[in-house]
Write a protein that holds these residues in place. Structure first.
Motif, PDB file in Angstrom:
ATOM      1  N   ALA A  44       0.627  -1.144  -0.040  1.00 30.33           N
ATOM      2  CA  ALA A  44      -0.006  -0.120  -0.151  1.00 30.33           C
ATOM      3  C   ALA A  44       0.858   1.254   0.174  1.00 30.33           C
ATOM      4  CB  ALA A  44      -0.899  -0.022   1.202  1.00 30.33           C
ATOM      5  N   GLY A  66      -4.543   5.514  -6.408  1.00 36.37           N
ATOM      6  CA  GLY A  66      -4.303   4.694  -5.345  1.00 36.37           C
ATOM      7  C   GLY A  66      -3.430   5.566  -4.211  1.00 36.37           C
TER       8      GLY A  66
ATOM      9  N   PHE B  88      -8.286  -0.096  -4.376  1.00 34.62           N
ATOM     10  CA  PHE B  88      -6.836  -0.374  -3.914  1.00 34.62           C
ATOM     11  C   PHE B  88      -7.283  -1.037  -2.411  1.00 34.62           C
ATOM     12  CE2 PHE B  88      -6.030   2.579  -7.068  1.00 34.62           C
ATOM     13  CZ  PHE B  88      -4.930   1.981  -7.832  1.00 34.62           C
ATOM     14  N   MET B  89      -7.676  -0.379  -1.495  1.00 37.09           N
ATOM     15  CA  MET B  89      -7.883  -0.589   0.037  1.00 37.09           C
ATOM     16  C   MET B  89      -8.639  -2.016  -0.033  1.00 37.09           C
ATOM     17  SD  MET B  89      -9.264   1.483   2.999  1.00 37.09           S
ATOM     18  CE  MET B  89      -9.127   0.630   4.700  1.00 37.09           C
ATOM     19  N   PHE B  92      -6.367  -4.734  -0.892  1.00 38.09           N
ATOM     20  CA  PHE B  92      -5.446  -5.317   0.170  1.00 38.09           C
ATOM     21  C   PHE B  92      -6.228  -5.711   1.134  1.00 38.09           C
ATOM     22  CE2 PHE B  92      -3.175  -1.340  -1.421  1.00 38.09           C
ATOM     23  CZ  PHE B  92      -2.255  -2.008  -2.045  1.00 38.09           C
ATOM     24  N   LEU B 116      -2.625  -1.100   7.522  1.00 40.53           N
ATOM     25  CA  LEU B 116      -3.333  -0.518   6.364  1.00 40.53           C
ATOM     26  C   LEU B 116      -4.088   0.666   6.354  1.00 40.53           C
ATOM     27  CD1 LEU B 116      -3.766  -1.255   3.236  1.00 40.53           C
ATOM     28  CD2 LEU B 116      -5.700  -2.906   3.874  1.00 40.53           C
ATOM     29  N   VAL B 120      -3.494   4.308   4.989  1.00 43.35           N
ATOM     30  CA  VAL B 120      -4.475   5.094   4.194  1.00 43.35           C
ATOM     31  C   VAL B 120      -4.876   6.743   4.624  1.00 43.35           C
ATOM     32  CG1 VAL B 120      -6.907   5.153   3.425  1.00 43.35           C
ATOM     33  CG2 VAL B 120      -5.635   2.943   3.102  1.00 43.35           C
TER      34      VAL B 120
END
Lengths: 161, 284
Positions: A44, A66, B88-89, B92, B116, B120
Motif C-alpha cells: 500500500a 491509489g 486499492f484498499m 488489500f 493498512l 490510508v
C-alpha cells in the motif's frame, strides 16, 4: 598443522554451522512473520509513493492512482481541453479511442498525453495541423474569482510526424 | 433467546461478522463494476465455480477470495488510473483475508488491517499537506460554492441552494467561452466569512485525520480511538456520501475494535452504506 586435524578449527566450523542454522531458522521465522504482518501495508505504501511520484512528475490528478488524495484539489473534470475551431464534446461522441485519449489528457495534463491527443485528432480528421491546449481551473480566494490558466499547449503539423 | 443476547453473541466474533459484511459489500461492488471487461470476468467466475465444485473443502475455503482478488485485479490492470482509491484498499483487505485462510493467525490479520488503515489515513494527510489548493482553502472554497460538499444539508437552506446553482451555471457558461480570452467569473460565497471558514476547515480536517491515524497506530483497540474514528467516518458521510470508502473504513474499525457497542455502531454504518450504494444514493 592441517585443517582436518586442527581441533580448534573443527570446533569453530561446528560452532559457526550451528550458529548459522540457528540464526537462519530464527531469521526465517521472523522474516515470515514480518512479511505476513507488514507485506500488504508495505505494498500500500509503495502504491502511494508511486502515485505521489506521478503527481509530481507527470501531473497526475491527486484524485486517482491509489494515493488517497481525493478531495485535496479540484477535480480533474474541471480541466479543459481547447481545440480552436473544434468541439471536444462532438469529438468524443461515439469514438471510444478519442474518449479514452482525451480522458487521459484531462487526468494527466502533461506534454506526452497532449502529443498523443494531437496525433490522434490529426489522424482521425486527416488535418494538416492541429493546435491543442489544456487549461486548469484556478480559484482566487482573495478576489473570489474562478478562472482558467494554460497548463500545456501543442502545435503539431503532419509534416513533423 | 432474546434478540439483543443473540446480537451480543454475534458481536463476539468480529472477524467472522466482518468477513460476511465484506462479502456483501464485494458482491454489490462487483455487480456494479461487472459490465466492464465482462468477458474476462465471466471466465474468471466460471473457472472459480468449477474449481469450487471439483476441489476439497480446504481449497473451497480459499476459492471465493481468490476469485474476488482476480476480479479486482482485472479492473486494476485495465483501469489503474480510473478506479476509485478504495478499490486499492478493498484489494488489500481481501488479500489479507485470503492470507488468513493460509496462516490462520488472527493477530497477524489484525496487524495487517491496523497498518493498512493507518497508511490510508496518513497518505490522505500527506496529500492534503502537499496540496497548495487545499492548504490555502481554495479547494473547500470552490467545493462549497458549487455544492460539491454538504449538498444534502443545503436543501434546508434554499438561499444557499440558489447561490450554489448560480455559481455552477456561471462556471458552465465560462467553459463555453474561449479560455484564451482570459475571462473569469465571481464566485458568490454560500456563507459569510467563507474564506476564513475554508482555511479553518482545511486545517481541522488535517488535524483530525492525523489524530485518528496516530491513535489507530498507538492504541488500535482503545474505546477513545474508535469513538474518534467513528466520529470521523460520520463527519465524512455528512460532508459527502462517500459510502464505499466509509464502509471499508468502518469494516477496518469493526476488525480492530474491542468494545461490543462500538462494533454494533460500525455494523450499522456498514449496513447503512451498503443500502445507500444499492439504492444509488451513495457512491460505490
Amino acid at each position: 598443522m592441517s585443517k582436518k586435524t586442527c581441533p580448534y578449527n573443527r570446533c569453530f566450523l561446528k560452532f559457526t554451522k550451528v550458529a548459522f542454522s540457528l540464526f537462519y531458522f530464527k531469521m526465517n521465522t521472523t522474516t515470515k512473520q514480518g512479511l505476513l504482518k507488514y507485506g500488504i501495508p508495505s505494498i500500500a505504501i509503495i502504491v502511494v509513493v508511486i502515485q505521489l511520484f506521478l503527481v509530481n512528475t507527470k501531473d497526475l490528478s491527486r484524485w486517482k492512482g491509489g494515493g488517497y488524495g481525493m478531495y485535496t484539489e479540484m477535480h480533474y473534470v474541471y480541466n479543459q481541453i481547447y481545440i480552436p475551431g473544434m468541439s471536444v464534446d462532438s469529438l468524443v461522441k461515439d469514438n471510444p479511442k478519442m474518449k479514452s485519449t482525451l480522458g487521459h489528457l484531462m487526468l494527466m495534463p502533461n506534454k506526452i498525453n497532449l502529443k498523443k491527443a494531437a496525433k490522434l485528432v490529426l489522424d482521425t480528421f486527416k488535418k494538416d495541423s492541429i493546435h491543442i491546449q489544456i487549461w486548469k481551473p484556478v480559484v482566487n480566494v482573495e478576489k473570489e474569482t474562478y478562472t482558467r490558466v494554460l497548463k500545456e499547449e501543442i502545435r503539431l503539423n503532419k509534416s513533423n510526424l | 433467546m432474546k434478540p439483543w443476547s443473540y446480537i451480543q453473541l454475534k458481536l463476539r466474533e468480529p472477524i467472522f461478522l466482518g468477513k460476511q459484511l465484506l462479502l456483501l459489500l464485494l458482491l454489490v461492488y462487483i455487480i456494479i463494476l461487472g459490465e466492464d471487461y465482462f468477458f474476462i470476468k465471466t471466465t474468471i467466475i466460471c473457472l472459480g465455480l468449477t474449481l469450487w465444485f471439483v476441489f476439497n473443502s480446504k481449497i473451497r475455503e480459499k476459492m471465493p477470495w481468490i476469485v474476488i482478488i482476480a476480479l479486482l485485479l482485472v479492473d486494476l490492470y485495465y483501469s489503474y488510473f480510473w478506479v476509485a482509491n478504495h478499490h486499492f484498499m478493498l484489494l488489500f483487505m481481501v488479500l489479507s483475508l485470503m492470507l488468513l485462510t493460509f496462516h490462520k493467525q488472527e493477530s497477524i490479520f489484525i496487524k495487517n488491517i491496523q497498518f493498512l488503515v493507518v497508511v490510508v489515513i496518513m497518505a490522505s494527510v500527506i496529500q492534503k499537506l502537499s496540496s497548495s489548493q487545499f492548504i490555502n482553502g481554495s479547494f473547500y472554497y470552490h467545493a462549497l460554492d458549487v455544492g460539491a460538499l454538504f449538498k444534502k444539508i443545503f436543501i434546508f437552506f434554499p438561499d444557499s441552494l440558489d447561490i450554489v446553482q448560480n455559481n455552477s451555471d456561471n462556471i458552465n457558461v465560462l467553459y463555453k467561452s474561449d479560455p484564451n480570452l482570459r475571462e473569469y467569473i465571481v464566485l458568490k460565497p454560500v456563507f459569510n466569512n467563507l474564506k476564513l471558514i475554508s482555511v479553518l476547515f482545511a486545517w481541522l480536517t488535517i488535524i483530525i485525520e492525523f489524530i485518528v491515524a496516530a491513535a489507530l497506530l498507538w492504541k488500535p483497540k482503545s474505546t477513545v480511538t474508535h469513538l474518534l474514528f467513528i466520529a470521523m467516518i460520520i463527519a465524512v458521510l455528512v460532508t459527502r456520501l462517500e459510502t464505499g470508502f466509509m464502509a471499508l473504513l468502518s469494516l477496518s474499525g469493526l476488525f480492530l475494535c474491542a468494545n461490543k457497542y462500538l462494533r454494533f455502531i460500525y455494523i450499522l454504518i456498514i449496513l447503512g452504506c451498503i443500502i445507500l450504494i444499492i439504492t444509488k444514493i451513495g457512491y460505490h
